[in-house]
Design an enzyme around this catalytic site. Structure first.
Site, PDB file in Angstrom:
ATOM      1  N   HIS A  98       5.699  -3.248  14.075  1.00 43.98           N
ATOM      2  CA  HIS A  98       5.124  -3.898  12.896  1.00 43.98           C
ATOM      3  C   HIS A  98       6.151  -4.507  11.952  1.00 43.98           C
ATOM      4  O   HIS A  98       5.772  -5.218  11.029  1.00 43.98           O
ATOM      5  CB  HIS A  98       4.258  -2.891  12.108  1.00 43.98           C
ATOM      6  CG  HIS A  98       2.981  -3.523  11.612  1.00 43.98           C
ATOM      7  ND1 HIS A  98       1.864  -2.796  11.249  1.00 43.98           N
ATOM      8  CD2 HIS A  98       2.648  -4.814  11.405  1.00 43.98           C
ATOM      9  CE1 HIS A  98       0.907  -3.608  10.835  1.00 43.98           C
ATOM     10  NE2 HIS A  98       1.353  -4.851  10.927  1.00 43.98           N
ATOM     11  N   ASP A 121      -4.321  -0.374   9.453  1.00 46.30           N
ATOM     12  CA  ASP A 121      -3.232   0.489   9.923  1.00 46.30           C
ATOM     13  C   ASP A 121      -3.526   1.934   9.523  1.00 46.30           C
ATOM     14  O   ASP A 121      -4.197   2.173   8.519  1.00 46.30           O
ATOM     15  CB  ASP A 121      -1.931   0.020   9.229  1.00 46.30           C
ATOM     16  CG  ASP A 121      -0.651   0.395   9.947  1.00 46.30           C
ATOM     17  OD1 ASP A 121       0.300  -0.404   9.892  1.00 46.30           O
ATOM     18  OD2 ASP A 121      -0.607   1.495  10.554  1.00 46.30           O
ATOM     19  N   HIS A 123      -1.028   3.654   8.726  1.00 46.72           N
ATOM     20  CA  HIS A 123       0.118   3.780   7.825  1.00 46.72           C
ATOM     21  C   HIS A 123       0.185   2.610   6.848  1.00 46.72           C
ATOM     22  O   HIS A 123      -0.323   1.527   7.143  1.00 46.72           O
ATOM     23  CB  HIS A 123       1.421   3.798   8.642  1.00 46.72           C
ATOM     24  CG  HIS A 123       1.396   4.728   9.806  1.00 46.72           C
ATOM     25  ND1 HIS A 123       1.010   4.325  11.082  1.00 46.72           N
ATOM     26  CD2 HIS A 123       1.692   6.047   9.912  1.00 46.72           C
ATOM     27  CE1 HIS A 123       1.088   5.354  11.916  1.00 46.72           C
ATOM     28  NE2 HIS A 123       1.484   6.413  11.247  1.00 46.72           N
ATOM     29  N   ASP A 125       3.157   1.301   5.745  1.00 49.52           N
ATOM     30  CA  ASP A 125       4.331   0.466   6.099  1.00 49.52           C
ATOM     31  C   ASP A 125       4.980  -0.107   4.850  1.00 49.52           C
ATOM     32  O   ASP A 125       5.451  -1.238   4.850  1.00 49.52           O
ATOM     33  CB  ASP A 125       3.924  -0.658   7.058  1.00 49.52           C
ATOM     34  CG  ASP A 125       3.417  -0.125   8.394  1.00 49.52           C
ATOM     35  OD1 ASP A 125       3.070  -0.953   9.253  1.00 49.52           O
ATOM     36  OD2 ASP A 125       3.345   1.103   8.558  1.00 49.52           O
ATOM     37  N   HIS A 138       9.907  -0.600  10.880  1.00 43.40           N
ATOM     38  CA  HIS A 138       8.456  -0.866  11.051  1.00 43.40           C
ATOM     39  C   HIS A 138       7.630  -0.105  10.020  1.00 43.40           C
ATOM     40  O   HIS A 138       6.447  -0.362   9.870  1.00 43.40           O
ATOM     41  CB  HIS A 138       8.005  -0.584  12.484  1.00 43.40           C
ATOM     42  CG  HIS A 138       7.896   0.872  12.836  1.00 43.40           C
ATOM     43  ND1 HIS A 138       7.106   1.288  13.888  1.00 43.40           N
ATOM     44  CD2 HIS A 138       8.466   1.989  12.321  1.00 43.40           C
ATOM     45  CE1 HIS A 138       7.182   2.613  13.993  1.00 43.40           C
ATOM     46  NE2 HIS A 138       8.007   3.058  13.040  1.00 43.40           N
ATOM     47  N   ASP A 226      -2.522  -3.223  13.136  1.00 41.32           N
ATOM     48  CA  ASP A 226      -1.717  -2.246  13.873  1.00 41.32           C
ATOM     49  C   ASP A 226      -2.692  -1.437  14.715  1.00 41.32           C
ATOM     50  O   ASP A 226      -3.607  -0.824  14.183  1.00 41.32           O
ATOM     51  CB  ASP A 226      -1.000  -1.337  12.861  1.00 41.32           C
ATOM     52  CG  ASP A 226      -0.082  -0.318  13.523  1.00 41.32           C
ATOM     53  OD1 ASP A 226       0.931   0.038  12.905  1.00 41.32           O
ATOM     54  OD2 ASP A 226      -0.367   0.105  14.655  1.00 41.32           O
ATOM     55  N   ASP A 228      -2.555   1.268  15.931  1.00 41.02           N
ATOM     56  CA  ASP A 228      -2.687   2.707  15.627  1.00 41.02           C
ATOM     57  C   ASP A 228      -3.675   2.981  14.499  1.00 41.02           C
ATOM     58  O   ASP A 228      -3.898   4.141  14.121  1.00 41.02           O
ATOM     59  CB  ASP A 228      -1.321   3.385  15.379  1.00 41.02           C
ATOM     60  CG  ASP A 228      -0.668   2.999  14.066  1.00 41.02           C
ATOM     61  OD1 ASP A 228       0.581   3.045  14.008  1.00 41.02           O
ATOM     62  OD2 ASP A 228      -1.366   2.654  13.085  1.00 41.02           O
ATOM     63  N   GLU A 271       2.103  -2.905  17.835  1.00 44.21           N
ATOM     64  CA  GLU A 271       2.335  -1.489  18.145  1.00 44.21           C
ATOM     65  C   GLU A 271       1.632  -0.986  19.403  1.00 44.21           C
ATOM     66  O   GLU A 271       1.474   0.211  19.579  1.00 44.21           O
ATOM     67  CB  GLU A 271       2.016  -0.598  16.926  1.00 44.21           C
ATOM     68  CG  GLU A 271       2.870  -0.884  15.699  1.00 44.21           C
ATOM     69  CD  GLU A 271       4.302  -0.293  15.738  1.00 44.21           C
ATOM     70  OE1 GLU A 271       4.647   0.395  16.716  1.00 44.21           O
ATOM     71  OE2 GLU A 271       5.074  -0.568  14.802  1.00 44.21           O
TER      72      GLU A 271
END
Ligand SMILES: N[C@](CCCC[B-](O)(O)O)(CCN1CCCCC1)C(=O)O
Ligand SMILES: [Mn+2]
Ligand SMILES: [Mn+2]
Length: 302
Positions: A98, A121, A123, A125, A138, A226, A228, A271
């Protein structure tokens, strides 16, 4: 309509080998033909090869890992994406990690300085070079795009911090570092975590997210997805999986609803790491990735 697919096999923003192989798996799964089938004229400009910066020449800067390589690659991506948006094409960037979004969003902002960013996401980031614990870049692209304190380092001087907190919104968050929580609060950044997804349902969350960054539905949208963000049972082959994520449909709904606005100008799918799981899990993750791209680019159920 034009789309352009830039496969960006890049992995230096994190430490797990393999995420640079994500793009080729998505293309080999037939993504270019799939986009053509839903009406896009796809310009696939190949797998970006980036001149390697040898690790010997790229010592850490503070905690940052591979800083010069990440900067060089993301600057090249910013140029490539910038050119494609200037040409009126819709850049679809397949990662790779990312950190690429420092490049893609910079590219988008070069033509659409008033664009808003929807960041899907697990996360945020948004670590800075000071708050990061991993040193993996990332986990930091958003802080660089916002020009937060500590991100103005010479190696990244090409980044013009054109993004402002009011034009950024998150969906899917569930693994945020303490330093990031502080930054989100300090800058009043809107985030719809999985708690809000449960509470309101994905339909309302997307509506509220758009109301926050695009109230009059007149701003171009950069969607940075992302993989994830999806629950690990849906997309297992990714570097930093976190349980309790988006269902297959919730992820697709976000892409379908953003597409429906007609305001999408750029899309990242990052990702996917095909080297982290067994063949069936890799295949499942790649298939979900391709499906999300199709949904963002107009594939509908009816
Ligand atoms: N916040 C993390 C993860 C970043 C994920 C990047 B993404 O979203 O592109 O996949 C995690 C930091 N840290 C790892 C060890 C345990 C505590 C959190 C970091 O490395 O900064
Ligand atoms: Mn991410
Ligand atoms: Mn993530």
């Amino acid at each position: 309509p034009f789309s352009f697919s830039c496969k960006t096999p890049f992995s230096a923003g994190q430490r797990k080998a393999g995420v640079d192989k994500g793009p080729i798996h998505l293309v080999e799964a037939g993504l270019v033909d799939q986009l053509t089938e839903i009406g896009w004229k796809v310009k696939f400009d190949g797998h970006h090869q980036f001149e390697e910066v040898s690790a010997a020449d790229d010592p850490q800067i503070g905690k940052l890992r591979n800083p010069r390589l990440v900067s060089r690659v993301t600057e090249a991506v910013a140029k490539a994406v910038g050119e494609h948006v200037q040409n009126g094409e819709l850049p679809v960037t397949l990662g790779g990690d990312h950190s690429l979004a420092m490049g893609t969003i910079s590219g988008t902002l070069s033509k659409y300085p008033d664009a808003c960013v929807i960041w899907v996401d697990a996360h945020a980031d948004i670590n800075t070079p000071e708050t990061t614990d991993s040193g993996n870049i990332h986990g930091m692209p958003v802080s660089f795009l916002l020009g937060l304190e500590g991100t103005k380092i010479p190696e990244f001087s090409w980044i013009k911090p054109l993004l402002t907190p009011d034009r950024l919104v998150y969906i899917g968050l569930r693994d945020i570092d303490d330093g990031e929580k502080k930054i989100l609060k300090e800058h009043n950044i809107k985030a719809f975590s999985m708690h809000e997804v449960d509470k309101y349902g994905i339909g309302k969350v997307v509506e509220l997210a758009l109301d926050h960054v695009n109230a009059k539905r007149d701003r171009p949208i950069h969607l940075s997805f992302d993989v994830d963000a999806m629950d690990p049972t849906v997309a297992p082959s990714t570097g930093t999986p976190v349980r309790g994520g988006l269902t297959f449909r919730e992820g697709h709904y976000i892409c379908e609803a953003v597409q429906e606005t007609g305001l999408l100008v750029a899309f990242d799918l990052v990702e996917v790491n095909p080297s982290l799981a067994d063949a069936a899990s890799v295949q499942a993750t790649v298939a979900v990735g391709c499906s999300l791209v199709r949904a963002a680019l107009g594939e509908t159920l009816l």
